[in-house]
Design a protein around this motif. Structure first.
Motif, PDB file in Angstrom:
ATOM      1  N   ASP A  45       0.852  -1.200   0.000  1.00  0.00           N
ATOM      2  CA  ASP A  45       0.000   0.000   0.000  1.00  0.00           C
ATOM      3  C   ASP A  45       0.890   1.253   0.000  1.00  0.00           C
ATOM      4  O   ASP A  45       0.618   2.225  -0.723  1.00  0.00           O
ATOM      5  N   GLN A  46       1.930   1.223   0.816  1.00  0.00           N
ATOM      6  CA  GLN A  46       2.875   2.344   0.879  1.00  0.00           C
ATOM      7  C   GLN A  46       4.316   1.824   1.002  1.00  0.00           C
ATOM      8  O   GLN A  46       4.553   0.742   1.529  1.00  0.00           O
ATOM      9  N   LEU A  47       5.252   2.620   0.527  1.00  0.00           N
ATOM     10  CA  LEU A  47       6.690   2.393   0.722  1.00  0.00           C
ATOM     11  C   LEU A  47       7.171   3.365   1.788  1.00  0.00           C
ATOM     12  O   LEU A  47       6.842   4.569   1.741  1.00  0.00           O
ATOM     13  N   LEU A  48       7.880   2.854   2.788  1.00  0.00           N
ATOM     14  CA  LEU A  48       8.362   3.687   3.908  1.00  0.00           C
ATOM     15  C   LEU A  48       9.881   3.739   3.842  1.00  0.00           C
ATOM     16  O   LEU A  48      10.538   2.693   3.774  1.00  0.00           O
ATOM     17  N   LEU A  49      10.427   4.951   3.845  1.00  0.00           N
ATOM     18  CA  LEU A  49      11.872   5.140   3.762  1.00  0.00           C
ATOM     19  C   LEU A  49      12.396   5.691   5.084  1.00  0.00           C
ATOM     20  O   LEU A  49      11.925   6.748   5.544  1.00  0.00           O
ATOM     21  N   VAL A  50      13.325   4.974   5.704  1.00  0.00           N
ATOM     22  CA  VAL A  50      13.958   5.402   6.960  1.00  0.00           C
ATOM     23  C   VAL A  50      15.205   6.189   6.593  1.00  0.00           C
ATOM     24  O   VAL A  50      16.094   5.654   5.919  1.00  0.00           O
ATOM     25  N   GLU A  51      15.268   7.455   7.007  1.00  0.00           N
ATOM     26  CA  GLU A  51      16.431   8.274   6.661  1.00  0.00           C
ATOM     27  C   GLU A  51      17.053   8.861   7.922  1.00  0.00           C
ATOM     28  O   GLU A  51      16.402   8.971   8.961  1.00  0.00           O
ATOM     29  N   PRO A  52      18.306   9.269   7.840  1.00  0.00           N
ATOM     30  CA  PRO A  52      18.975   9.852   9.013  1.00  0.00           C
ATOM     31  C   PRO A  52      18.251  11.115   9.474  1.00  0.00           C
ATOM     32  O   PRO A  52      17.557  11.768   8.681  1.00  0.00           O
ATOM     33  N   ALA A  53      18.425  11.429  10.749  1.00  0.00           N
ATOM     34  CA  ALA A  53      17.789  12.635  11.302  1.00  0.00           C
ATOM     35  C   ALA A  53      18.375  13.876  10.630  1.00  0.00           C
ATOM     36  O   ALA A  53      19.548  13.909  10.261  1.00  0.00           O
ATOM     37  N   SER A  54      17.508  14.899  10.517  1.00  0.00           N
ATOM     38  CA  SER A  54      17.975  16.153   9.891  1.00  0.00           C
ATOM     39  C   SER A  54      18.462  17.142  10.949  1.00  0.00           C
ATOM     40  O   SER A  54      19.008  18.187  10.622  1.00  0.00           O
ATOM     41  N   ARG A  55      18.213  16.809  12.266  1.00  0.00           N
ATOM     42  CA  ARG A  55      18.678  17.730  13.316  1.00  0.00           C
ATOM     43  C   ARG A  55      18.827  16.964  14.621  1.00  0.00           C
ATOM     44  O   ARG A  55      18.360  15.828  14.740  1.00  0.00           O
ATOM     45  N   ALA A  56      19.470  17.590  15.601  1.00  0.00           N
ATOM     46  CA  ALA A  56      19.928  16.871  16.801  1.00  0.00           C
ATOM     47  C   ALA A  56      18.781  16.314  17.635  1.00  0.00           C
ATOM     48  O   ALA A  56      18.919  15.266  18.267  1.00  0.00           O
ATOM     49  N   ASP A  57      17.618  16.988  17.650  1.00  0.00           N
ATOM     50  CA  ASP A  57      16.547  16.534  18.563  1.00  0.00           C
ATOM     51  C   ASP A  57      15.641  15.490  17.909  1.00  0.00           C
ATOM     52  O   ASP A  57      14.591  15.138  18.451  1.00  0.00           O
ATOM     53  N   ILE A  58      16.052  15.008  16.766  1.00  0.00           N
ATOM     54  CA  ILE A  58      15.255  14.009  16.033  1.00  0.00           C
ATOM     55  C   ILE A  58      16.087  12.736  15.886  1.00  0.00           C
ATOM     56  O   ILE A  58      17.307  12.801  15.705  1.00  0.00           O
ATOM     57  N   LYS A  95      13.319   2.883  23.237  1.00  0.00           N
ATOM     58  CA  LYS A  95      11.938   2.365  23.159  1.00  0.00           C
ATOM     59  C   LYS A  95      11.015   3.419  22.548  1.00  0.00           C
ATOM     60  O   LYS A  95      10.005   3.103  21.935  1.00  0.00           O
ATOM     61  N   GLU A  96      11.357   4.708  22.781  1.00  0.00           N
ATOM     62  CA  GLU A  96      10.553   5.788  22.192  1.00  0.00           C
ATOM     63  C   GLU A  96      11.481   6.644  21.343  1.00  0.00           C
ATOM     64  O   GLU A  96      12.567   7.014  21.775  1.00  0.00           O
ATOM     65  N   ILE A  97      11.042   6.924  20.116  1.00  0.00           N
ATOM     66  CA  ILE A  97      11.888   7.693  19.199  1.00  0.00           C
ATOM     67  C   ILE A  97      11.127   8.917  18.689  1.00  0.00           C
ATOM     68  O   ILE A  97       9.886   8.941  18.684  1.00  0.00           O
ATOM     69  N   ALA A  98      11.899   9.913  18.257  1.00  0.00           N
ATOM     70  CA  ALA A  98      11.319  11.129  17.648  1.00  0.00           C
ATOM     71  C   ALA A  98      11.533  11.008  16.148  1.00  0.00           C
ATOM     72  O   ALA A  98      12.673  10.835  15.679  1.00  0.00           O
ATOM     73  N   VAL A  99      10.439  11.066  15.397  1.00  0.00           N
ATOM     74  CA  VAL A  99      10.492  10.815  13.953  1.00  0.00           C
ATOM     75  C   VAL A  99       9.893  11.996  13.210  1.00  0.00           C
ATOM     76  O   VAL A  99       8.753  12.403  13.463  1.00  0.00           O
ATOM     77  N   GLU A 100      10.694  12.567  12.312  1.00  0.00           N
ATOM     78  CA  GLU A 100      10.246  13.752  11.573  1.00  0.00           C
ATOM     79  C   GLU A 100       9.619  13.333  10.250  1.00  0.00           C
ATOM     80  O   GLU A 100      10.197  12.554   9.492  1.00  0.00           O
ATOM     81  N   THR A 101       8.395  13.829  10.020  1.00  0.00           N
ATOM     82  CA  THR A 101       7.707  13.559   8.763  1.00  0.00           C
ATOM     83  C   THR A 101       7.581  14.890   8.013  1.00  0.00           C
ATOM     84  O   THR A 101       8.005  15.939   8.506  1.00  0.00           O
ATOM     85  N   ALA A 102       6.932  14.832   6.867  1.00  0.00           N
ATOM     86  CA  ALA A 102       6.769  16.067   6.077  1.00  0.00           C
ATOM     87  C   ALA A 102       5.945  17.095   6.841  1.00  0.00           C
ATOM     88  O   ALA A 102       5.996  18.294   6.570  1.00  0.00           O
ATOM     89  N   ARG A 103       5.134  16.620   7.806  1.00  0.00           N
ATOM     90  CA  ARG A 103       4.257  17.559   8.522  1.00  0.00           C
ATOM     91  C   ARG A 103       4.464  17.458  10.023  1.00  0.00           C
ATOM     92  O   ARG A 103       3.531  17.238  10.786  1.00  0.00           O
ATOM     93  N   GLY A 104       5.701  17.582  10.498  1.00  0.00           N
ATOM     94  CA  GLY A 104       5.880  17.610  11.947  1.00  0.00           C
ATOM     95  C   GLY A 104       6.512  16.334  12.482  1.00  0.00           C
ATOM     96  O   GLY A 104       6.836  15.410  11.732  1.00  0.00           O
ATOM     97  N   VAL A 105       6.653  16.304  13.813  1.00  0.00           N
ATOM     98  CA  VAL A 105       7.348  15.206  14.486  1.00  0.00           C
ATOM     99  C   VAL A 105       6.328  14.320  15.197  1.00  0.00           C
ATOM    100  O   VAL A 105       5.408  14.820  15.851  1.00  0.00           O
ATOM    101  N   ILE A 106       6.491  13.005  15.050  1.00  0.00           N
ATOM    102  CA  ILE A 106       5.650  12.049  15.786  1.00  0.00           C
ATOM    103  C   ILE A 106       6.564  11.219  16.687  1.00  0.00           C
ATOM    104  O   ILE A 106       7.791  11.183  16.489  1.00  0.00           O
ATOM    105  N   TYR A 107       5.971  10.571  17.695  1.00  0.00           N
ATOM    106  CA  TYR A 107       6.779   9.881  18.707  1.00  0.00           C
ATOM    107  C   TYR A 107       6.241   8.466  18.907  1.00  0.00           C
ATOM    108  O   TYR A 107       5.375   8.253  19.751  1.00  0.00           O
ATOM    109  N   PRO A 108       6.736   7.504  18.131  1.00  0.00           N
ATOM    110  CA  PRO A 108       6.341   6.101  18.346  1.00  0.00           C
ATOM    111  C   PRO A 108       7.049   5.517  19.579  1.00  0.00           C
ATOM    112  O   PRO A 108       8.206   5.864  19.854  1.00  0.00           O
TER     113      PRO A 108
END
Ligand SMILES: N[C@H](CCC[C@H](N)C(=O)O)C(=O)O
Length: 283
Positions: A45-58, A95-108
């Motif tokens: 349904d979707q392709l998910l790409l894991v990329e390096p963080a763009s800044r220190a708090d991510i 166990k909890e990560i900060a993930v930056e998407t095109a529209r903000g940061v989510i925390y799985p």
């Protein structure tokens, strides 16, 4: 060139997940479309790409492509699979990560019971990708389709959703009306079309005709948008069980500027390697 990937699913919403941290990945729209083909490619349904963080708090950046090759802003079931993937592949020990998407940061967050919870951010009601909304306090809008007016609620979880209440999702016009809502001219960036049946103030059934992917077995952001719409319409309590064809999600929202929390499974199906032609991919 060989490309490593993992096939994953969250309630039957399925994904090709690629480590773009240890692999240099450049995929054209047409290649993503070919990979997404369920007969000539891998199928997802979707392709998910894991990329390096763009800044220190991510911790990571998260890019999402529908199987038509188009990049989109958010994917909820994918966020849970993303967290499972980076943990299983040793890309993070947290166990909890900060993930930056095109529209903000989510925390799985990986839960001890095997589920994944995600802080999906604050829902928006008058976002720029849905110019349709004249008045952001209005939660029900009439949408005319072939002379029939549908009462829809428009919610953005980063990606746009148009949700309506139906009496019975099993006989809701998902296949016939879903595509017409998805491509309605009032949604210049198109929209995901949700059909929600209220079982009680704590429980709904949901089907979603996803933008650029058609009806999926489950839609995480769609579940968030449906519960938010239901709460804003005074029909639901702050914590709701959402039954989808693929299984059950729990969505919680305290209202206002609170974030939406989504909890559900994330499963790895298999690891694979695919040979890409041309310069699309370099190790
Ligand atoms: N089709 C959606 C992206 C995937 C969302 C869905 N798979 C989820 O779990 O949230 C869109 O174009 O906005």
């Amino acid at each position: 060139m060989k490309l490593q990937f993992t096939k994953m699913q969250g309630l039957g919403n399925d994904f090709m997940v690629i480590d773009g941290v240890n692999q240099q990945v450049r995929l054209s729209t047409s290649t993503i479309r070919q990979l997404g083909d369920r007969y000539f490619g891998i199928g997802f349904d979707q392709l998910l790409l894991v990329e390096p963080a763009s800044r220190a708090d991510i911790d990571f950046s998260y890019r999402i492509f529908n199987n038509d090759g188009g990049e989109v802003e958010q994917c909820g079931n994918g966020a849970r699979c993303f967290a499972r993937f980076v943990h299983d592949k040793g890309l993070s020990l947290k166990k909890e990560i900060a993930v930056e998407t095109a529209r903000g940061v989510i925390y799985p967050r990986l839960e001890d019971d095997g589920n994944v919870s995600v802080n999906m951010g604050v829902p928006q009601f008058a976002p720029q990708e849905i110019p349709f909304i004249a008045d952001s306090d209005l939660i029900i809008h009439p949408l005319d389709i072939d002379g029939v007016s549908f009462a829809i609620s428009v919610v953005s979880m980063g990606n746009p959703h148009a949700v309506q209440v139906v009496a019975d999702v099993d006989v809701a016009p998902v296949a016939s009306i879903g595509p017409k809502i998805e491509t309605h001219p009032r949604f210049p960036a198109k929209v995901n079309a949700g059909f929600m049946q209220i079982i009680s103030r704590d429980e709904i059934r949901l089907r979603v005709f996803e933008r650029a992917a058609g009806e999926t077995l489950a839609c995480g952001t769609g579940a968030c948008a449906a519960v938010v719409a239901g709460i804003r319409r005074g029909l639901l309590n702050p914590r709701v069980r959402v039954h989808t064809h693929g299984g059950e999600l729990t969505i919680a929202w305290a209202g206002g500027s609170a974030a939406v929390w989504m909890t559900g499974p994330a499963v790895s199906v298999f690891d694979g390697t695919i040979n890409l032609q041309g310069e699309e991919y370099a190790a």
